[in-house]
Design an enzyme around this catalytic site. Structure first.
Site, PDB file in Angstrom:
ATOM      1  N   ASP A 107      -0.197   5.152   0.966  1.00  0.00           N
ATOM      2  CA  ASP A 107      -0.434   6.073   2.079  1.00  0.00           C
ATOM      3  C   ASP A 107      -0.305   5.343   3.403  1.00  0.00           C
ATOM      4  O   ASP A 107      -0.999   4.367   3.669  1.00  0.00           O
ATOM      5  CB  ASP A 107      -1.839   6.677   1.977  1.00  0.00           C
ATOM      6  N   ASP A 154      -1.342  -0.630   6.177  1.00  0.00           N
ATOM      7  CA  ASP A 154      -1.389   0.035   7.476  1.00  0.00           C
ATOM      8  C   ASP A 154      -2.782   0.054   8.071  1.00  0.00           C
ATOM      9  O   ASP A 154      -2.970   0.600   9.162  1.00  0.00           O
ATOM     10  CB  ASP A 154      -0.866   1.468   7.359  1.00  0.00           C
ATOM     11  N   ASP A 199       0.862  -1.167   0.000  1.00  0.00           N
ATOM     12  CA  ASP A 199       0.000   0.000   0.000  1.00  0.00           C
ATOM     13  C   ASP A 199       0.908   1.230   0.000  1.00  0.00           C
ATOM     14  O   ASP A 199       2.118   1.127   0.257  1.00  0.00           O
ATOM     15  CB  ASP A 199      -0.891  -0.035   1.245  1.00  0.00           C
TER      16      ASP A 199
END
Length: 345
Positions: free
Chosen positions: A24, A225, A22
């Site tokens: 961000d 995250d 991922d």
């Protein structure tokens, strides 16, 4: 899927042929790279395919790739970036004829993918669009949301048009902190029209299936995250996952993770991808990871030894709680177990 080891001394990367990350909260927050992310990913990419999966629909894959190269991920190409607008096009082609006019709520990344797929973008409900496709962009405001509401006023089962959302992330990490994500914007339209969007990006499978197929991955590791999108999506797609504590979800969220959103690995930052991952050991009601150990005593989680690394205490606490099959609210959890000593953007 949950905490897992491939044997003593094995790292999370051992045996993988593709690393899918991922962006961000994993690689960067806003325009800047997160500590240790670039060097750790470059090292991982020396011996396996390296790709990026993002729910952020505001930028083209080529723009994302350029940003990653500027940060130091010098080998990144546009085809290494899988975006939620690309996944949305997969869904759109199954429901709307190529060449149709599509109302866009979002930015250049979404417009680009629509045009590349052969559709005609519009910003106005007055153009009789055949569908609405909604994605995040920093400049999305009331006017765009209102146009979507006008176009979606009639329910689909009554002859209304399809509504596809690239993703429904509630938040997005930025350099200044955590900001509202596309999920909040989709929710605004939902509140106005009483309809639900079909979702293309994480945690749905299309974006993961696209990544695995594009890279020919036989044993991929996905790094995220967020438990609700990244980890749940990887688990649904049958991909091993690593949750990194540099973005949205913190140790307290890990302890409370539902069974469908538990990572294979928990890491404080991406350097730990290259380190031996400690095995989870149990002895009666005691769970041990490294030198950290906790005990389940009825409704109490008792810390026996904090160990020498905060991340191992989080791992031990998570493994102990998850193994009971009981929800987190059924326990008294000491604050020290979910203290947050890890980097936060």
């Amino acid at each position: 899927m949950g905490l897992f080891s491939r044997g003593a001394g094995a790292t999370p990367l051992d045996g993988t042929d593709a690393v899918l990350a991922d962006l961000d909260g994993v690689v960067y927050a806003g325009a800047r790279a997160l500590p240790h992310a670039v060097e750790s990913l470059n090292l991982a990419g020396e011996t396996r395919r390296l790709g990026y999966i993002t729910n952020n629909a505001s930028r083209r894959d080529a723009v994302v790739a350029e940003h990653l190269r500027d940060l130091g991920l010098s080998r990144t190409r546009p085809e290494d970036v899988i975006t939620s607008p690309q996944a949305a096009m997969r869904l759109l082609r199954d429901r709307v004829a190529v060449g149709s006019t599509i109302l866009v709520v979002g930015g250049d990344g979404l417009v680009h993918e629509l045009e590349k797929a052969g559709y005609v973008p519009t910003r106005s409900a007055d153009d009789a669009p055949a569908a609405v496709v909604q994605g995040f962009a920093p400049d999305v405001g009331w006017a765009q949301l209102a146009e979507a509401a006008y176009a979606l006023a009639l329910p689909e089962e009554q002859g209304g048009i399809p509504w596809i959302a690239t993703n429904t992330d509630w938040t997005i990490p930025q350099s200044r902190g955590v900001a509202p994500g596309n999920g909040t914007l989709v929710s605004a339209v939902h509140t106005a029209v009483g309809r639900l969007a079909t979702v293309a990006g994480k945690p749905e499978r299309p974006i993961f299936d696209e990544a695995v197929a594009r890279f020919g991955a036989g044993d991929a590791l996905f790094i995220g995250d967020r438990l609700d999108t990244d980890i749940a999506g990887a688990q649904a797609a049958g991909i091993r996952s690593a949750l990194v504590l540099t973005g949205i979800d913190r140790p307290k969220h890990v302890l409370a993770a539902p069974s469908n959103a538990r990572p294979t690995y928990i890491v404080g930052d991406l350097r730990e991808l290259h380190e031996p991952y400690p095995e989870t050991r149990t002895k009666g009601d005691i769970t041990m990871v490294g030198r950290a150990s906790v005990r389940i005593d009825g409704a109490d989680i008792v810390i026996l030894d904090e160990g020498d690394r905060p991340i191992d205490l989080v791992r031990a606490g998570a493994a102990a709680i998850w193994s009971t099959g009981r929800a987190i609210y059924g326990f008294r959890v000491p604050e020290r177990l979910y203290a947050d000593p890890f980097h936060r953007p």
